[in-house]
Design an enzyme around this catalytic site. Sequence first.
Site, mmCIF file in Angstrom:
data_model
loop_
_atom_site.group_PDB
_atom_site.id
_atom_site.type_symbol
_atom_site.label_atom_id
_atom_site.label_comp_id
_atom_site.label_asym_id
_atom_site.label_seq_id
_atom_site.Cartn_x
_atom_site.Cartn_y
_atom_site.Cartn_z
ATOM 1 N N LYS A 85 0.856 -1.179 0.000
ATOM 2 C CA LYS A 85 0.000 0.000 0.000
ATOM 3 C C LYS A 85 0.900 1.239 0.000
ATOM 4 C CE LYS A 85 -4.357 0.597 2.426
ATOM 5 N NZ LYS A 85 -4.957 0.484 3.760
HETATM 6 C C1 E4P Z 1 -8.368 1.473 3.763
HETATM 7 O O1 E4P Z 1 -7.517 0.804 3.231
HETATM 8 C C2 E4P Z 1 -8.232 2.107 5.060
HETATM 9 O O2 E4P Z 1 -7.488 1.243 5.889
HETATM 10 C C3 E4P Z 1 -9.525 2.342 5.765
HETATM 11 O O3 E4P Z 1 -10.634 1.878 5.003
HETATM 12 C C4 E4P Z 1 -9.683 3.707 6.321
HETATM 13 O O4 E4P Z 1 -10.906 3.775 6.994
HETATM 14 P P1 E4P Z 1 -11.230 4.947 8.036
HETATM 15 O O5 E4P Z 1 -11.458 6.200 7.241
HETATM 16 O O6 E4P Z 1 -12.480 4.495 8.719
HETATM 17 O O7 E4P Z 1 -10.039 5.053 8.942
#
Ligand code: E4P
Length: 218
Positions: A85
């Site tokens: 990522k």
């Molecule tokens: C995605 O890869 C993120 O880890 C996640 O969906 C972020 O979610 P949040 O905005 O609830 O922290």
Amino acid sequence: MKIFLDTADIAEIRRATEAGLIDGVTTNPSLMAKLGAEREPAELFLEICEAVDGPVSAEVVVLDAEGMIEQGRRLAKIHDNIVIKVPLTEAGLRACRTLTNDDIRVNVTLCFSPTQAHLAAKAGATYISPFIGRIDDVAGDGMELISQIRQIYDNYDIETEILAASIRHPQHMVQALLLGADCGTLPPKVLYQLLEHPLTDRGLEGFMADWKSLGREL
Ligand code: E4P
């Protein structure tokens, strides 16, 4: 649509895997931090990869492209399930291109606009992660972004998968399904909310009571 569990909690990952509910896992530095510093990150990623038969996103934690490439290559060696990522910055896209050229899958995260999603695809991203909930948090329309990216990717036969992220409630999931997102990542709480329905509970209570009144064994 593929469902990913948005957590680094191995117990939750095992629970969802055993029920056959998930196709992969996404993590991020904040989710890792929630677990505390006791676990060695590489060990935890390996344990997650062994628990789920699908992609496991592990995020780089530096801001420069060379550092991201170095961390990405190292993380990718942990297990074939690892997807790297990277953030949607110029450095992140440079790292995405290099890692993709190395045959390492990349999930480009923190996407908040259709043009960002287009550029991530050009950089070879396997997944693009638009953050629906965080757009809604600032009075925007997260679902409109999913819809725009879907149209752009379809217009140009782009194979990058749309991974609807920052899903906060079941209605986000319904909309993402209707708009044709390829994957959605959601926290455990939302995953189990998806299967709850009061009519299911009421119906089951009725069936159980009626069966009991019959007084027979099956
Ligand atoms: C995605 O890869 C993120 O880890 C996640 O969906 C972020 O979610 P949040 O905005 O609830 O922290």
